[in-house]
Design an enzyme around this catalytic site. Structure first.
Site, PDB file in Angstrom:
ATOM      1  N   ASP A 399       1.373   0.257  -1.897  1.00  0.00           N
ATOM      2  CA  ASP A 399       0.637   0.983  -2.925  1.00  0.00           C
ATOM      3  C   ASP A 399      -0.834   0.612  -2.748  1.00  0.00           C
ATOM      4  OD1 ASP A 399       0.030   2.571  -5.095  1.00  0.00           O
ATOM      5  OD2 ASP A 399       1.611   1.745  -6.363  1.00  0.00           O
ATOM      6  N   CYS A 400      -1.716   1.468  -3.227  1.00  0.00           N
ATOM      7  CA  CYS A 400      -3.130   1.309  -2.886  1.00  0.00           C
ATOM      8  C   CYS A 400      -3.698   0.015  -3.459  1.00  0.00           C
ATOM      9  CB  CYS A 400      -3.918   2.528  -3.358  1.00  0.00           C
ATOM     10  SG  CYS A 400      -3.393   4.033  -2.498  1.00  0.00           S
TER      11      CYS A 400
END
Length: 572
Positions: A399-400
């Site tokens: 995930d970012c």
């Protein structure tokens, strides 16, 4: 050819819902352009032009105004090819990633200096600057497919992958461990990922033939789709989304669409569970039930990952978020304490079903930790369970900023280099963000990260590219184009999906006064139209969303003027 989709309810009362919708659409196969406008991977581009120089440019009064495109892999040759394909007399590159075409130097553009920004796809070239455009005259290009083993679709995939990896330097390999830098200008290759939870999260492109916007279809979000309990509906929606993905991709390469995004690998579906109504992400996940969520994942992934006769995928899915993730507050540093039984029976079930039942090609690791170990550094959960036990042979993307969070939020590591090592050993191949880009090379140089881990990560990413046919001279699903995006059939499908998700199946004894105060609640009365009733139902629209447009689209939606212009109030 003709494509039909039959929608059948997963209901116990099959007599009530045998067949609720039959959607058929005849699809005309259009003749592709003679040459790709944006060079495909494994192609060699030879262009000629005359350099005019650096000019000023304005958003409101373009110096070259015939057509335009943008790309994270922009090079001068890419722009020259795009403009030559549409017959423009001039080509210009600007701001590192933009390309403009025109038949005259117009607007308010004047000769100037300052065109010093490197091209996004080739740092050795300059592509103008903000408000500055490098202009070339009489662009002319020819494309030839490269005669290299990894470009040969007739060879086994693993043979092609090994050949490609042997040609990449350490820096090249590190590029494909980051979502925004996976591009090789020497092979005209760029890999991109995006969202497709209920339609492509794209801005509208522009049809170069008509100048009209081309926008992705928007379908109901996962909770409403899952509430239909309709497996074939999930198949049909997933197939429609992947068809539009290929159509945008083809339009980008053929030059029929401007400003078209070209991703074919998507961060979807979200198959976490709804355990608390206060969670802000409930709308994007199917349900609270592990079995229903798994079935949704199996059908959505299976239809998104359709293959052609050669086994090449139309698009790929990277399901999220693995694992035990369902909290918004302090999600970056949360540690989920979960028993092994609960992980296996609850949190992992949908991922297991997606991998074993639909051949899921990727997953996204979550922000949180599980039992003390950050998900994006969890060797056991990712490698032993997801890969070895479930059978995932694809990639894992963070995930970012989740890789950086291993150190900054969870304090699981103490240096940039050991954080890179923890993530790669924990099974994370791609960093959404720039942490690997900024720190991985140094981590290899100082001996913390062995080069073999970088090679393993990059090879998993490039295996996705090969499975999509991105390096093939004759790419799969090449017939999809503008005529397959936001079609009347897709609009009808979106409406049908919304209707099927409504969960009131029976109103016994008119318990809810849906037919007006004097109705009897009988089947005959329920079949009577509003116009024939003495006391038709009156509807009150109350609250801040009664005239909302984008809020009604939930989250992760794409730009589409059709849905932007419609609100609940407008329906009445």
């Amino acid at each position: 050819r003709t494509r039909c989709a039959v929608s059948d309810k997963m209901a116990s009362n099959t007599a009530e819902y045998v067949v609720t919708a039959l959607l058929c659409v005849a699809v005309m196969t259009l003749t592709p352009c003679a040459a790709d406008a944006v060079p495909r991977p494994c192609s060699q581009l030879a262009c000629t032009s005359k350099t005019i120089g650096c000019y000023s440019d304005s958003n409101n009064n373009r110096t070259l105004a015939a057509s335009n495109m943008s790309s994270t892999g922009m090079t001068v040759e890419m722009c020259l090819q795009f403009c030559s394909t549409i017959g423009a007399s001039y080509a210009g590159v600007e701001d590192g990633h933009q390309c403009f075409c025109g038949n005259a130097i117009a607007g308010r553009g004047q000769p100037t200096t300052g065109c010093t920004q490197p091209c996004d796809g080739n740092a050795s070239q300059t592509c103008g600057a903000p408000g500055r455009i490098d202009i070339y005259a009489k662009p002319s290009c020819k494309i030839k497919h490269l005669d290299l083993p990894f470009c040969n679709a007739a060879l086994p995939l693993e043979h092609r992958l090994a050949d490609l990896m042997s040609r990449l330097s350490l820096e090249d390999r590190i590029k494909c461990t980051c979502t925004k830098t996976c591009a090789y200008s020497q092979y005209n290759f760029a890999m991109d990922w995006h969202e497709s939870l209920h339609g492509l999260r794209y801005p509208c492109a522009v049809d170069n033939a008509t100048g009209k916007p081309v926008c992705a279809s928007s379908f109901p979000h996962a909770t409403l789709l899952a509430a239909s309990f309709n497996r074939s509906l999930w198949d049909t929606v997933g197939s429609a989304i992947s068809t539009e993905a290929r159509a945008f991709h083809n339009g980008f390469h053929k030059g029929t669409l401007s400003n078209a995004w070209f991703a074919l690998s998507f961060w979807a579906p979200d198959i976490n569970l709804q355990h608390d109504p206060r969670w802000g992400r409930n709308l994007e996940v199917p349900s609270e039930c592990p079995f229903l969520t798994g079935e949704y994942a199996r059908h959505y992934v299976g239809s998104m990952q359709e293959t052609d006769s050669q086994g090449r995928y139309k698009s790929l899915c990277n399901a999220k978020h693995f694992s035990a993730y369902q909290l918004e507050d302090y999600r970056m540093r949360m540690d989920a304490n979960v028993t092994t039984q609960d992980l296996a029976e609850t949190y992992w079930q949908a991922f297991r079903t997606a991998v074993r039942g639909a051949g899921l090609q990727g997953a996204m690791c979550s922000y949180n930790a599980v039992n003390g170990i950050p998900s994006c550094a969890d060797d056991y959960n990712t490698n032993s369970v997801l890969r070895e036990s479930f059978g995932l042979d694809g990639m894992v993307v963070s995930d970012c900023s989740a890789v950086h969070n291993i150190m900054s939020q969870h304090h699981y590591t103490s240096t940039n280099s050991t954080t890179c090592l923890a993530a790669l050993k924990g099974g994370t191949d791609v960093n959404c963000g720039h942490f690997f880009q900024d720190n991985l090379h140094k981590a290899v140089q100082d001996g913390t990260v062995p080069p073999s881990l970088v090679e393993q990560a990059a090879s998993r990413v490039l295996r996705q590219a090969l499975r999509l046919g991105l390096f093939d001279a004759e790419p799969p699903f090449a017939s999809y184009g503008r005529h397959d995006i936001d079609t009347q059939a897709h609009r009808a499908l979106a409406r049908e999906a919304a209707a099927q998700g409504m969960v009131l199946l029976k109103n016994k004894d008119n318990l809810l006064p849906l037919l007006g105060p004097n109705s009897t609640g009988t089947d005959a009365d329920q079949a009577t139209s509003n116009s024939a009733r003495t006391n038709p139902l009156k509807v009150a629209l109350i609250g801040p969303h009664m005239n909302s447009s984008t809020l009604m689209l939930a989250n992760y939606y794409g730009e589409n003027q059709l849905v932007f212009d419609h609100t609940p109030l407008a329906a009445f």
